[in-house]
Design an enzyme around this catalytic site. Structure first.
Site, short mmCIF file in Angstrom:
data_model
loop_
_atom_site.label_atom_id
_atom_site.label_comp_id
_atom_site.label_asym_id
_atom_site.label_seq_id
_atom_site.Cartn_x
_atom_site.Cartn_y
_atom_site.Cartn_z
N GLU A 99 2.81 1.67 -3.43
CA GLU A 99 2.05 1.97 -4.64
C GLU A 99 1.47 3.38 -4.65
O GLU A 99 1.34 3.98 -5.71
CB GLU A 99 0.97 0.93 -4.91
CG GLU A 99 -0.21 0.95 -3.98
CD GLU A 99 -1.26 -0.09 -4.32
OE1 GLU A 99 -1.49 -0.33 -5.52
OE2 GLU A 99 -1.85 -0.65 -3.41
N LYS A 125 0.84 -1.20 0.00
CA LYS A 125 0.00 0.00 0.00
C LYS A 125 0.86 1.24 0.00
O LYS A 125 0.65 2.18 -0.75
CB LYS A 125 -0.92 -0.04 1.23
CG LYS A 125 -2.22 0.59 1.09
CD LYS A 125 -3.28 -0.20 0.36
CE LYS A 125 -2.83 -1.13 -0.69
NZ LYS A 125 -3.81 -1.94 -1.34
N HIS A 171 17.73 -12.84 8.12
CA HIS A 171 18.35 -13.71 7.12
C HIS A 171 18.74 -12.93 5.86
O HIS A 171 18.70 -13.47 4.76
CB HIS A 171 17.40 -14.87 6.78
CG HIS A 171 17.14 -15.77 7.95
ND1 HIS A 171 18.02 -16.75 8.34
CD2 HIS A 171 16.13 -15.77 8.86
CE1 HIS A 171 17.55 -17.36 9.43
NE2 HIS A 171 16.41 -16.78 9.77
C1 F6R Z 1 -3.20 -3.03 -4.74
C2 F6R Z 1 -4.04 -3.41 -5.84
C3 F6R Z 1 -3.58 -4.51 -6.75
C4 F6R Z 1 -4.71 -5.53 -6.89
C5 F6R Z 1 -4.36 -6.58 -7.93
C6 F6R Z 1 -5.44 -7.64 -8.04
O1 F6R Z 1 -3.78 -2.00 -4.01
O2 F6R Z 1 -5.08 -2.89 -5.99
O3 F6R Z 1 -2.43 -5.11 -6.29
O4 F6R Z 1 -4.92 -6.11 -5.64
O5 F6R Z 1 -4.20 -5.97 -9.18
O6 F6R Z 1 -6.67 -7.06 -8.32
P1 F6R Z 1 -8.02 -7.85 -8.12
O7 F6R Z 1 -8.26 -8.00 -6.67
O8 F6R Z 1 -9.06 -7.00 -8.80
O9 F6R Z 1 -7.85 -9.17 -8.79
#
Ligand code: F6R
Length: 602
Positions: free
Chosen positions: A482, A479, A498
């Site tokens: 990104e 989080k 490690h």
């Molecule tokens: C992080 C994020 C991405 C999604 C990933 C999968 O905040 O939003 O990492 O978790 O692209 O997305 P879904 O859950 O829609 O398959």
């Protein structure tokens, strides 16, 4: 990822409907946009950059028309330039096409069309489509037949919408990429308004009645709607009603969707638990998975959803059921023996190409599949044997927040309903019912903003946790990186020594999740001492039951809860830290660079 909007019979509001719709799709991530309207003739305006840039271009040269299509592009073939933005035209400028997905055989088609004298003006795979339509028209096909002829030649994934010649219709088709039709109100002339989009928020303010197009189907939107199969036979479609309203896709006074969605978590949790977990009886009823009782489980998921999968692995294993989590993108390459495993795809969007394709792989190998998703009618929902909806409501911020929390809650319901004992249910259900209130108390009292003020310009951020807190450490780091673009890593607390410990210094704040006062907590406190001895600032995310605070520079407090529920709570504090660090740095929180809400390419 790219977004599509289209509308017919909106009269003078056509342009406004398209551009507002594109704005509603901004959350999917994009780097250019454009619209095409059919009036006296077909006109197109498109530009690299934000929707504001498109609006500025349209102010200089307004378009009008009775129907049209629009697109937000997230670059795959060629950089984000005006030329590469959609809609794309044929040589005559009479066919306009918008497309999501990837046309895998585009190079061969392009060479062939260029050999036939067609001139290309972009680097995109999409541009072959209007030229294919043009070629078929030139051979005497009707607009609809020309569109079908073009689609039949494509390999890959696509949601495509086209305006062809002066035909007063939008033609659409899909394969492995979502398309939904909105059924609007009847207008004065007896015609009906229809909308077309890659996602419902694009037109939700006009209608909540929707039809999900399936792979291989064609739609023709004009005064009436016609959906046909690949042989041209009519298909009866169900009209679904969307439960949430347009208000829920607004910011409601918050600076960012992400902050609003973090604050919506108590409600999202209640929605997920409501009617399913009965505190008095200590029971969990999940109609969706009534007859599911897996003897082993494979999770497939990506990103945040993969972290939820790791959490799910703990739940199943604690209940004595072997479980493994895979990055969906790796599932086909490792081809693990499936046996009689239930394959669970966790995907908030239900459209993540990697996850959808891993689920298909599992089905092709005879496995039973279950989608854990937030999106009714999504590909994962429609293709899996069962679906467990997390019921979080629409999430617009690109970074997943309330949907991760919803996934954790739904996974608890799943194990409680299928593999955990009555005794565990009686212990856990009351804790789940307490979660919304406990999350609310964190939202009311969190000091995450102060901590973000202190550490926002650190060189690197580390997150550590054990057991249920390990996926939270990974998620906290994801989080933060990104949305803030700062370097952040999550580790299982024991793994730090490690190797990664070499990176720890006084400019590396370490966020340590320590809850309860058991062996796991004591070992994590030991890991805190290791980083403290290397001068790293320590932020303990704790319920205060252990002595972690003695070694911490700062504390993020959570209410006491059982371990699996405590992980939901520590994560809320980390969401707030990530948000405030990003806000401090002035980042584009709801639409971080290079990211997309729904990643529909592998
Ligand atoms: C992080 C994020 C991405 C999604 C990933 C999968 O905040 O939003 O990492 O978790 O692209 O997305 P879904 O859950 O829609 O398959």
């Amino acid at each position: 990822m790219c977004g599509i909007i289209g509308c017919v019979n909106r009269g003078e509001r056509t342009l406004e409907t398209l551009v507002d719709g594109l704005e509603r799709l901004e959350y999917r991530g994009y780097d250019s946009s454009g619209v095409s309207l059919l009036g006296e003739e077909l006109s197109v305006t498109k530009t690299a950059g934000k929707i504001a840039d498109l609006r500025a271009a349209l102010e200089e040269r307004p378009l009008d028309g009775r129907l049209g299509v629009g697109h937000t592009r997230w670059s795959t073939h060629g950089p984000p330039t005006d030329e590469n933005a959609h809609p794309h035209l044929d040589c005559s400028g009479e066919v306009a096409v918008v497309h999501n997905g990837i046309i895998e055989n585009y190079q061969g088609l392009r060479d062939e069309l260029a050999g036939d004298g067609h001139t290309f003006t972009s680097d995109t795979d999409t541009e072959v489509v209007p030229h294919l339509i043009e070629r078929a028209l030139g051979r005497g096909a009707s607009p609809e037949a020309a569109f079908r002829d073009a689609i039949a030649q494509l390999e890959g994934s696509y949601a495509i919408a086209a305006v062809v010649g002066d035909e007063e219709a939008i033609f659409a088709a899909r394969s492995d990429s979502p398309l939904v039709i909105g059924v609007g109100k009847e207008c004065a002339e007896g015609d009906r308004e229809y909308f077309l989009a890659s996602d419902v928020p694009a037109f939700r303010e006009y209608t909540g009645k929707v039809i999900y197009l399936d792979d291989g189907e064609f739609a023709r939107l004009e005064s009436e709607l016609a959906v046909t199969d690949s042989d041209g036979q009519p298909v009866e479609k169900t009209v679904n009603t969307v439960e949430w309203d347009a208000e829920e896709t607004g910011k409601s006074g918050y600076d960012h969707f992400m902050l609003k969605e973090i604050h919506e978590q108590p409600r999202a949790l209640r929605q997920c638990l409501s009617g399913r977990a009965d505190e008095l009886a200590g029971t969990v009823e999940l109609e969706e998975v009534d007859d599911v009782s897996p003897s082993s489980v494979h999770f497939v998921a990506m990103g945040t959803s993969y972290h939820a999968a790791l959490y799910g692995v703990h739940l199943f294993q604690q209940a004595g059921v072997p479980a493994q989590a895979f990055h969906a993108s790796e599932y086909a390459t490792v081809t693990p023996p499936i046996g009689d495993a239930l394959v669970i795809g966790i995907t908030q969007s239900g459209e993540t190409a990697d996850t959808v394709s891993a689920l298909r792989e599992a089905r092709s190998r005879g496995a039973r599949t279950l989608a854990v998703t937030n999106t009714v009618g999504s590909t994962a929902d429609r293709e899996c044997d069962e679906t467990l909806l997390i019921q979080s409501g629409p999430e617009i911020g690109v970074a997943a927040s309330k949907t991760f929390t919803g996934q954790l809650a739904a996974l608890n319901l799943l194990t409680l309903a299928t593999v955990e004992s009555g005794r565990t249910r009686r212990d856990v259900v009351p804790e789940l019912r307490e979660l919304p209130g406990r999350v609310q108390s964190i939202l009311d009292d969190s000091n995450a903003e102060e901590i973000a003020d202190v550490y926002h310009d650190s060189r690197s951020f580390f997150f550590i946790g054990r057991s249920y807190q390990y996926p939270v450490a990974l998620e906290g780091a994801l989080k933060l990186k990104e949305i803030s673009y700062e370097h952040a890593e999550g580790f299982s607390a024991g793994d730090l020594k490690h190797g990664p410990l070499a990176l720890v210094d006084d400019d590396t704040p370490v966020f340590a999740m320590v809850t309860g006062d058991d062996e796991i907590a004591r070992k994590t406190v030991g890991n805190i001492k290791e980083v403290e001895a290397r001068d790293a600032p320590v932020v303990a995310v704790t319920d205060g039951q252990s002595n972690a605070e003695l070694y911490a520079d700062h504390v993020l407090r959570i209410p006491e809860a059982i371990p699996r529920a405590a992980a939901v709570l520590t994560n809320v504090q980390l969401q707030l830290v990530a948000y405030h660090v990003a806000d401090n740095l002035g980042r584009s929180i709801d639409k971080p660079r290079n990211l997309a809400k729904s990643v529909t390419v592998e």
